[in-house]
Design an enzyme around this catalytic site. Structure first.
Site, PDB file in Angstrom:
ATOM      1  CB  CYS A  80      13.394  -2.961   5.754  1.00  0.00           C
ATOM      2  SG  CYS A  80      14.614  -3.987   5.993  1.00  0.00           S
ATOM      3  CG  HIS A 179      14.016   0.207   8.877  1.00  0.00           C
ATOM      4  ND1 HIS A 179      12.794  -0.478   8.954  1.00  0.00           N
ATOM      5  CD2 HIS A 179      15.086  -0.645   8.786  1.00  0.00           C
ATOM      6  CE1 HIS A 179      13.017  -1.502   8.932  1.00  0.00           C
ATOM      7  NE2 HIS A 179      14.379  -1.917   8.991  1.00  0.00           N
ATOM      8  CD  GLU A 181      10.763   2.420   9.331  1.00  0.00           C
ATOM      9  OE1 GLU A 181      11.148   3.247   8.279  1.00  0.00           O
ATOM     10  OE2 GLU A 181      10.685   1.234   9.466  1.00  0.00           O
TER      11      GLU A 181
HETATM   12  N1  GLN Z   1      15.215  -9.322   6.804  1.00  0.00           N
HETATM   13  C1  GLN Z   1      13.786  -8.973   6.766  1.00  0.00           C
HETATM   14  C2  GLN Z   1      12.798  -9.783   5.652  1.00  0.00           C
HETATM   15  O1  GLN Z   1      13.420 -10.408   5.187  1.00  0.00           O
HETATM   16  C3  GLN Z   1      13.428  -7.470   6.659  1.00  0.00           C
HETATM   17  C4  GLN Z   1      14.050  -6.738   7.930  1.00  0.00           C
HETATM   18  C5  GLN Z   1      13.687  -5.549   8.143  1.00  0.00           C
HETATM   19  O2  GLN Z   1      12.293  -5.169   7.849  1.00  0.00           O
HETATM   20  N2  GLN Z   1      14.193  -4.766   9.034  1.00  0.00           N
HETATM   21  O3  GLN Z   1      11.865  -9.305   5.633  1.00  0.00           O
END
Ligand code: GLN
Length: 200
Positions: A80, A179, A181
């Site tokens: 992410c 994710h 994890e």
């Molecule tokens: N929206 C977040 C960002 O721009 C990422 C979200 C996440 O890691 N769950 O970094």
């Protein structure tokens, strides 16, 4: 030998990655300072907030050393926000946010935004044997474009974002929009640990 894999621990879901690495046969160690990069066999960039992590990387003096380690071939996995940090180009970010340029992809931050902010789906991922992966997306990015050396591992199977690329690999760098994890399923981390072992 158990590989030592760093988890960037400035912000984000660090503990979850350390636990997932342990279940995948690696030792996860928190990285907060440049000298903690020494001797790592790989590094994980967790989920969290990419613009905050980008700012903190600069503040603690880790941005350049980490960028150099990645350029020199340190295997990396970003989930992410971590995917955003690894990218070579980021759309819809803040003008002052920086990224590490370790993966030849263009990502769009908060791409699922107005349609679906957060959702889960069963996602077949190339390289992960068995059942599809339960993929948790939280204000996730998607990959808008990939360079020639980048392998697409997964696309959203259905819904408004069907076909969007959400997992990629380039050499020993892996990134997911979701994710792995947080679900207790260690298979994506195992794929990464196998990449780390293969590159050692
Ligand atoms: N929206 C977040 C960002 O721009 C990422 C979200 C996440 O890691 N769950 O970094």
């Amino acid at each position: 030998m158990t590989p030592r894999v760093g988890v960037l621990a400035l912000q984000g879901d660090v503990r979850e990655h350390v636990a997932a690495l342990a279940s995948a046969g690696a030792t996860g160690v928190a990285v907060r300072r440049p000298e903690e990069l020494d001797g790592l066999a790989g590094i994980v960039l967790p989920g969290g907030e990419s613009t905050t992590m980008s700012r903190l990387l600069g503040l603690v003096g880790l941005f350049e050393p980490l960028r150099e380690a990645l350029a020199a071939g340190l295997p990396a996995f970003g989930s992410c926000a971590g995917m955003i940090l690894l990218a070579s180009e980021v759309l819809d970010t803040r003008p002052d946010a920086r990224h590490l340029d370790a993966l030849d992809i263009t990502v769009r931050r908060n791409a699922f935004g107005r349609q679906v902010q957060s959702f889960e789906t069963d996602l077949p991922v190339d390289g992960v044997p068995g059942e599809p992966v339960r993929a948790v997306f939280i204000r996730a990015p998607w990959v808008e474009a990939t360079g020639p050396g980048v392998e697409v591992l997964a696309r959203v199977p259905d819904g408004p974002a069907a076909g969007r690329v959400v997992a990629v690999r380039q050499g020993s760098v892996l990134a997911t929009s979701f994710h792995p994890e947080v679900t207790g399923d260690g298979r994506v981390h195992r794929m990464f640990v196998d990449m780390v072992s293969a590159s050692a």
